[in-house]
Design an enzyme around this catalytic site. Structure first.
Site, PDB file in Angstrom:
ATOM      1  N   THR A 134      15.263  27.053 138.280  1.00 41.13           N
ATOM      2  CA  THR A 134      15.697  28.366 138.770  1.00 41.13           C
ATOM      3  C   THR A 134      16.417  29.163 137.694  1.00 41.13           C
ATOM      4  OG1 THR A 134      16.879  29.481 140.586  1.00 41.13           O
ATOM      5  CG2 THR A 134      18.007  27.632 139.561  1.00 41.13           C
ATOM      6  N   THR A 163      16.577  25.747 148.346  1.00 43.53           N
ATOM      7  CA  THR A 163      16.628  27.068 147.731  1.00 43.53           C
ATOM      8  C   THR A 163      17.510  27.946 148.610  1.00 43.53           C
ATOM      9  OG1 THR A 163      15.361  28.981 146.960  1.00 43.53           O
ATOM     10  CG2 THR A 163      14.508  27.843 148.887  1.00 43.53           C
ATOM     11  N   GLY A 164      18.131  28.918 147.990  1.00 45.15           N
ATOM     12  CA  GLY A 164      19.042  29.773 148.743  1.00 45.15           C
ATOM     13  C   GLY A 164      20.332  29.952 147.969  1.00 45.15           C
ATOM     14  N   SER A 219      11.574  35.341 138.943  1.00 49.11           N
ATOM     15  CA  SER A 219      12.512  34.495 139.686  1.00 49.11           C
ATOM     16  C   SER A 219      12.839  33.200 138.956  1.00 49.11           C
ATOM     17  CB  SER A 219      11.974  34.192 141.085  1.00 49.11           C
ATOM     18  OG  SER A 219      10.705  33.607 141.015  1.00 49.11           O
TER      19      SER A 219
HETATM   20  N1  ASP Z   1      19.759  27.996 144.747  1.00 48.21           N
HETATM   21  C1  ASP Z   1      19.714  28.846 143.597  1.00 48.21           C
HETATM   22  C2  ASP Z   1      21.112  29.071 143.094  1.00 48.21           C
HETATM   23  O1  ASP Z   1      21.988  29.308 143.889  1.00 48.21           O
HETATM   24  C3  ASP Z   1      19.068  30.153 143.810  1.00 48.21           C
HETATM   25  C4  ASP Z   1      17.923  30.238 144.798  1.00 48.21           C
HETATM   26  O2  ASP Z   1      17.410  29.260 145.250  1.00 48.21           O
HETATM   27  O3  ASP Z   1      17.515  31.325 145.167  1.00 48.21           O
HETATM   28  O4  ASP Z   1      21.306  29.076 141.904  1.00 48.21           O
END
Ligand code: ASP
Length: 326
Positions: A202, A235-236, A80
């Site tokens: 990320t 996150t998201g 991840s």
């Molecule tokens: N927020 C991150 C993005 O959109 C990905 C994640 O947090 O899962 O790049």
């Protein structure tokens, strides 16, 4: 269970809700808390928090704690965060990271960075060694290499040529569903002296278009630190965080007097209210304030967060679970 696994298993991973259904949920840690305090996204944040705490207890700086904590996740190889993360549509892993220091309100950020083992270190060096805040793509990689950061070969030219061929072939066929896993470590640190710092790292949204940048390296979206108030991280689905400057918004809600959990909930309420998609947004937040209080909330049912102090280190469930249900 990692978030990616969870999303795969549920095939939904998000909740649907109406704004009206979002109640005031029980607020964890509503009083003054223990310091130092480290709060991060997901269960995998716990190991990062513990590494950060070790740095602080060994009299390391706040920024060392943030950087070295995030190294743990970037090196974990769990698919991840870091080089093991999901690749973009062209099969290339492009990493995003940022770091922010409360006491002097300085920040550094990198986006679309290829082949660098620790993007958080590249972000820190941008902050400390340049007069800029953000470097992207090839320039960010060149800077990281110049700084002597650990790197791997990137064969992006080859990969992009391959992608062009794949795209040409795909145009002749009906579209296939692309993988869309994503995960981010956002890590917030409150030192025993009341100073605050944070970082974010990320690989972004799996299958993203080459060059796509999410919320994580964008200050005020994926991360924000205000030394007078607190910090927040996200996150998201970055597209749903960036459009609302969520981390900044949460810190501003805390400035107005909200406790961290309530501030995260309020940012979700604000976003859902404006969104035709309702709560189908995949936005999840962590926050801490100057008093040592912490909180989190997310629209993803499987969202969890990690909280570490000298006396305990725990993975806590999303306090918004169930509260966002219809
Ligand atoms: N927020 C991150 C993005 O959109 C990905 C994640 O947090 O899962 O790049």
């Amino acid at each position: 269970m990692t978030r990616r696994n969870f999303l795969n298993q549920t095939a939904l991973g998000v909740l649907t809700a109406t704004t009206a259904s979002i109640g005031r949920s029980a607020e964890p840690n509503a009083t003054k808390g223990e310091m130092p305090l480290i709060v991060s996204t997901w269960g995998f944040g716990k190991a990062a928090n513990e590494a950060a705490l070790k740095v602080l207890l060994g009299h390391g700086s706040l920024l060392d704690a943030v950087e070295q904590g995030i190294w743990v996740t970037e090196s974990a190889g769990d698919g991840s965060v870091g080089l093991s993360g999901g690749s973009n549509a062209a099969g290339v892993v492009q990493l995003d990271a940022c770091i922010m220091n409360g006491p002097d309100h300085k920040a550094g950020s990198v986006a679309g960075l290829e082949g660098i083992r620790h993007p958080i270190s590249a972000a820190r060096r941008v902050m400390e060694k340049t007069r800029h805040v953000m470097l992207v793509g090839e320039g960010a990689r060149m800077f990281a290499l110049e700084e002597g950061l650990e790197s791997v070969e990137v064969n992006s030219r080859e990969r992009y040529e391959q992608w062009q061929k794949q795209r040409a072939a795909a145009r002749a066929k009906p579209a296939e569903k692309k993988p869309e896993g994503h995960d981010t470590l956002a890590l917030l640190v409150l030192g025993a002296d009341g100073n605050i710092a944070g970082g974010c790292s990320t690989s972004g949204l799996g299958g993203k278009l080459p060059g796509r940048v999410g919320d994580s390296p964008i200050l005020g979206s994926g991360l924000y630190v205000d030394n007078e108030v607190g910090a927040a991280g996200a996150t998201g689905l970055g597209e749903n965080v960036m459009r609302y400057c969520s981390a900044f918004l949460i810190v501003e809600f805390m400035r107005q007097g909200m406790a961290p959990h309530e501030a995260c909930m309020e940012a979700i309420r604000r976003t859902i209210k404006a969104e035709p998609k309702g709560a189908n947004l995949s936005i999840n937040f962590v926050a801490l304030d100057k008093k040592g209080r912490y909180g989190a909330a997310g629209t993803d049912r499987g969202f969890a967060y990690s909280v570490t102090t000298p006396s305990s280190s725990r993975v806590l469930p999303n306090p918004a679970n169930g509260k966002l249900d219809r």
